[in-house]
Design a protein around this motif. Structure first.
Motif, PDB file in Angstrom:
ATOM      1  N   THR A 129       1.408   6.883   4.965  1.00 50.41           N
ATOM      2  CA  THR A 129       0.546   7.937   4.435  1.00 50.41           C
ATOM      3  C   THR A 129       1.370   9.192   4.176  1.00 50.41           C
ATOM      4  O   THR A 129       1.202   9.861   3.155  1.00 50.41           O
ATOM      5  N   PHE A 151      -0.762   5.671   9.890  1.00 50.04           N
ATOM      6  CA  PHE A 151       0.499   4.958   9.738  1.00 50.04           C
ATOM      7  C   PHE A 151       1.477   5.845   8.951  1.00 50.04           C
ATOM      8  O   PHE A 151       1.068   6.687   8.169  1.00 50.04           O
ATOM      9  N   SER A 168      -4.163  -2.129   1.082  1.00 50.61           N
ATOM     10  CA  SER A 168      -3.047  -2.937   1.578  1.00 50.61           C
ATOM     11  C   SER A 168      -3.438  -4.399   1.711  1.00 50.61           C
ATOM     12  O   SER A 168      -4.530  -4.724   2.178  1.00 50.61           O
ATOM     13  N   HIS A 194      -1.078  -6.397   3.314  1.00 51.58           N
ATOM     14  CA  HIS A 194      -0.076  -6.796   4.302  1.00 51.58           C
ATOM     15  C   HIS A 194      -0.672  -7.907   5.174  1.00 51.58           C
ATOM     16  O   HIS A 194      -1.894  -8.062   5.224  1.00 51.58           O
ATOM     17  N   ASP A 246      -6.258   6.790   1.468  1.00 52.21           N
ATOM     18  CA  ASP A 246      -5.523   5.696   2.088  1.00 52.21           C
ATOM     19  C   ASP A 246      -6.582   4.709   2.581  1.00 52.21           C
ATOM     20  O   ASP A 246      -7.141   4.858   3.667  1.00 52.21           O
ATOM     21  N   ALA A 263      -6.005   1.529   3.001  1.00 46.83           N
ATOM     22  CA  ALA A 263      -5.222   0.352   3.399  1.00 46.83           C
ATOM     23  C   ALA A 263      -6.078  -0.642   4.169  1.00 46.83           C
ATOM     24  O   ALA A 263      -5.941  -1.853   4.008  1.00 46.83           O
ATOM     25  N   CYS A 311       0.850  -1.198   0.000  1.00 42.25           N
ATOM     26  CA  CYS A 311       0.000   0.000   0.000  1.00 42.25           C
ATOM     27  C   CYS A 311       0.881   1.242   0.000  1.00 42.25           C
ATOM     28  O   CYS A 311       0.560   2.257  -0.620  1.00 42.25           O
ATOM     29  N   THR A 312       2.011   1.142   0.702  1.00 42.68           N
ATOM     30  CA  THR A 312       2.970   2.255   0.696  1.00 42.68           C
ATOM     31  C   THR A 312       3.351   2.583  -0.746  1.00 42.68           C
ATOM     32  O   THR A 312       3.349   3.750  -1.153  1.00 42.68           O
TER      33      THR A 312
HETATM   34  C1  LIG Z   1      -1.195  -1.016   6.718  1.00 44.30           C
HETATM   35  C2  LIG Z   1      -1.320   0.416   6.401  1.00 44.30           C
HETATM   36  C3  LIG Z   1      -0.489   1.057   5.454  1.00 44.30           C
HETATM   37  C4  LIG Z   1       0.676   0.383   4.820  1.00 44.30           C
HETATM   38  O1  LIG Z   1       0.399  -0.751   4.113  1.00 44.30           O
HETATM   39  P1  LIG Z   1       1.598  -1.600   3.476  1.00 44.30           P
HETATM   40  O2  LIG Z   1       0.875  -2.502   2.515  1.00 44.30           O
HETATM   41  O3  LIG Z   1       2.263  -2.336   4.590  1.00 44.30           O
HETATM   42  O4  LIG Z   1       2.520  -0.673   2.783  1.00 44.30           O
HETATM   43  C5  LIG Z   1      -0.735   2.372   5.152  1.00 44.30           C
HETATM   44  N1  LIG Z   1      -1.731   3.071   5.746  1.00 44.30           N
HETATM   45  C6  LIG Z   1      -2.528   2.514   6.669  1.00 44.30           C
HETATM   46  C7  LIG Z   1      -3.616   3.323   7.285  1.00 44.30           C
HETATM   47  C8  LIG Z   1      -2.342   1.174   7.033  1.00 44.30           C
HETATM   48  O5  LIG Z   1      -3.125   0.631   7.969  1.00 44.30           O
END
Ligand SMILES: *Cc1c(COP(=O)(O)O)cnc(C)c1O
Length: 375
Positions: free
Chosen positions: A84, A81, A176, A178, A152, A154, A55-56
């Motif tokens: 953002t 996080f 995301s 993750h 965002d 995510a 997501c980054t």
């Molecule tokens: C998990 C998360 C991210 C980052 O996601 P990645 O896939 O690890 O880069 C960014 N913003 C928020 C709000 C998140 O919860």
């Protein structure tokens, strides 16, 4: 012991990954990446979805697409996080942090407009816990000030705001996958693109600044370097792992929602007694049970509660030191207005175990332990 998180896994993942290896198709944009993109486009009803390495990285890609330049300002919540902010700091922009709402922990839409200057280029709403920001107000502000909106999202897959999937309302949305999120590929994410005009540029930036995607579609006979870019496409093995979960996305989502509702019902008496606060889901928002959190009276009570649960084998966590108080946040960003709720509310919040496979009996046990703490 009850873990805070267990990464989602579905048995078919093993077969799909083996298939990738057997066919020697493990690089990016293979069969499973295409399946995931298609699934995301159909599910979210957005113009285009592109799987990314995180997501980054999806947010970085969006920052390049939005043509963020050194000196630009980007408005975002202080409670989020680091990614953002990082995605924009990498482009030389200044994150401008705004206070959050105490009910949803999302950016306070009423405090956005006063943070806008002639340097402001974009707004980045973060849908905390998969519960939507007040997007009508945010889109109205963006339209009036000619700003780009990068969501965002995510935590927001399967969630909606007035019927629209999170990540599809602004110009761009970042998801995301993750291992801590509702659906996972270990490390991974996706960029959602609302407008046709941005699709080709997104494909180019994601493929190291080359027009390779067009080449593969046979639209050109050789590919070359045409723009700034990076390598934002994941291995097809990661996509295969994710696809196994997307195939049963509703089942996973429903199980999470059942557990979320069970937590809420079990803990409602503590809320009614004024001992804790529970999450608020505003009207028009459908959430995805990404997270179940409770709010204690203050940071001391929260620390004691987390320790109490841990002694009894239950892992709960807190997160997000508000970015404007972190060393890099102080260096790269600024807070607009007054920190009325960000620090105070973030210090009270504790996240309870929530994952695919968490059993209803475990939820009951966790709630009983919390009740014991408050006795
Ligand atoms: C998990 C998360 C991210 C980052 O996601 P990645 O896939 O690890 O880069 C960014 N913003 C928020 C709000 C998140 O919860």
């Amino acid at each position: 012991m009850i873990n805070f998180n267990v990464p989602p896994y579905v048995d078919t993942a093993m077969d799909y990954i083996k298939e990738c290896i057997a066919n020697q198709k493990i690089c990016g944009d293979g069969k499973y990446t295409k399946e995931c993109n298609k699934w995301l486009e159909e599910k979210t009803k957005t113009r285009k979805a592109l799987l990314t390495t995180s997501c980054t990285h999806a947010t970085e890609l969006a920052a390049i697409l939005a043509d963020i330049q050194p000196g630009d300002e980007v408005i975002m919540p202080a409670y989020t996080f680091v990614s953002t902010a990082d995605a924009f700091v990498l482009r030389g922009a200044t994150p401008v942090f705004v206070d959050i709402r105490p009910d949803t922990m999302n950016i306070d839409e009423k405090k956005i407009e006063r943070a806008i200057t002639e340097k402001t280029k974009a707004i980045v709403p973060v849908h905390y816990a998969g519960v939507a920001c007040e997007m009508d107000t945010i889109m109205d502000i963006a339209t009036r000030h000619n700003l780009i909106v990068i969501e965002d999202a995510a935590q927001g897959i399967m969630s909606t705001y007035k019927g629209k999937a999170l990540g599809t309302i602004g110009n761009f949305g970042a998801l995301s996958f993750h291992e801590t999120k509702n659906y996972s590929m270990g490390e991974g994410g996706a960029l959602l693109i609302r407008d046709e005009k941005d699709v080709e540029d997104a494909e180019i930036i994601r493929e190291k600044g080359t027009n390779r995607s067009k080449f593969f579609r046979g639209q050109i006979d050789k590919y070359t370097w045409v723009n700034l870019g990076s390598s934002y496409l994941p291995s097809d093995m990661n996509a295969a792992y994710l696809y196994s979960q997307l195939e049963i996305a509703d089942e996973i989502n429903n199980q999470r929602l059942d557990n979320w509702n069970r937590y809420y019902k079990n803990l409602e008496e503590l809320k009614d007694a004024g001992k804790i606060e529970l999450p608020v889901i505003p009207e028009g928002c459908v959430h995805n049970a990404h997270m179940f959190y409770i709010k204690a009276a203050d940071i001391e009570e929260r620390s004691a509660l987390i320790a109490f649960l841990k002694e009894r084998g239950i892992m709960s966590v807190f997160h997000y030191i508000p970015l404007h108080t972190a060393p890099a946040g102080i260096k790269f960003g600024r807070f607009d207005g007054e920190d009325e709720y960000t620090t105070k509310e973030s210090e009270r919040l504790a996240r309870l175990p929530m994952y695919y496979g968490l059993k209803p009996e475990e939820v009951d046990m966790i709630c009983e332990t919390i009740k014991e703490f408050y006795k």
